[in-house]
Design an enzyme around this catalytic site. Sequence first.
Site, short mmCIF file in Angstrom:
data_model
loop_
_atom_site.label_atom_id
_atom_site.label_comp_id
_atom_site.label_asym_id
_atom_site.label_seq_id
_atom_site.Cartn_x
_atom_site.Cartn_y
_atom_site.Cartn_z
N ASP A 9 0.88 -1.17 0.00
CA ASP A 9 0.00 0.00 0.00
C ASP A 9 0.92 1.22 0.00
O ASP A 9 1.70 1.42 0.93
CB ASP A 9 -0.87 -0.06 1.26
CG ASP A 9 -1.69 1.19 1.48
OD1 ASP A 9 -1.49 2.22 0.81
OD2 ASP A 9 -2.55 1.15 2.40
N ASN A 23 -6.60 13.13 -9.90
CA ASN A 23 -7.46 13.58 -11.00
C ASN A 23 -7.19 15.07 -11.19
O ASN A 23 -6.50 15.69 -10.38
CB ASN A 23 -8.94 13.26 -10.72
CG ASN A 23 -9.47 13.96 -9.49
OD1 ASN A 23 -9.29 15.16 -9.31
ND2 ASN A 23 -10.13 13.20 -8.63
N ASP A 33 -5.63 7.93 -5.10
CA ASP A 33 -5.84 9.35 -4.82
C ASP A 33 -6.59 9.53 -3.50
O ASP A 33 -6.16 10.28 -2.62
CB ASP A 33 -6.63 9.96 -5.98
CG ASP A 33 -6.69 11.48 -5.96
OD1 ASP A 33 -5.91 12.11 -5.23
OD2 ASP A 33 -7.52 12.03 -6.71
N SER A 120 -3.02 5.22 -13.76
CA SER A 120 -4.08 5.04 -14.76
C SER A 120 -4.59 3.61 -14.94
O SER A 120 -5.43 3.36 -15.79
CB SER A 120 -3.66 5.59 -16.14
OG SER A 120 -3.69 6.99 -16.14
N THR A 121 -4.11 2.66 -14.13
CA THR A 121 -4.51 1.26 -14.35
C THR A 121 -5.76 0.84 -13.56
O THR A 121 -6.23 -0.28 -13.71
CB THR A 121 -3.37 0.28 -14.02
OG1 THR A 121 -3.04 0.40 -12.63
CG2 THR A 121 -2.15 0.55 -14.88
N GLY A 122 -6.28 1.72 -12.72
CA GLY A 122 -7.49 1.41 -11.96
C GLY A 122 -8.72 1.84 -12.74
O GLY A 122 -8.96 1.34 -13.85
#
Length: 173
Positions: A9, A23, A33, A120-122
């Site tokens: 984590d 974002n 985020d 960006s992979t989530g």
Amino acid sequence: MEIRVIQSDITTIKADAIVNAANSSLLGGSGVDGAIHRKGGSEILKACKDIRNKQGKCNVGEAVITTAGNLDARYVIHTVGPVWNQGGKEKEILLSECYNNTMLLAMENNVKTVAFPNISTGIYKFPKDLAAQIAINTIKEYKAQEIVEEVIFVCFDKENYELYYKILNNKHN
């Protein structure tokens, strides 16, 4: 510069800078985020609001730096990754820019250790294998610089960890 991968984590990592997959509003969101904002506390949100008041939102591919609040780091570098949608070369370039602009901010601020999430992979749905290749290839371009001593790719899930591990340990890359 050492490059390594761990499964963990990112909010628990001790580093000079932790990277936030932010974002464009910089006001927190879901995934990494939200976790960084929750654990880092109100100081991070205040710093993000100050940046927004000066420059407006943070565009895709750009990066900004703030305090790390309650995190075990000096800084959080917030970068806005692209939403995949139909993908394409433009999205790949924008993702690479996230890593480039983060590294430039890290060097400007004399950061020795940088911890990256899988940008960006989530919920942005960037293909994990392609994102891993872009991340590693972009970071490898900074091997010769003498400020950042260690980059840690912090993978929350096993799938990303295995992708990064395989790429980093493949002698053909």
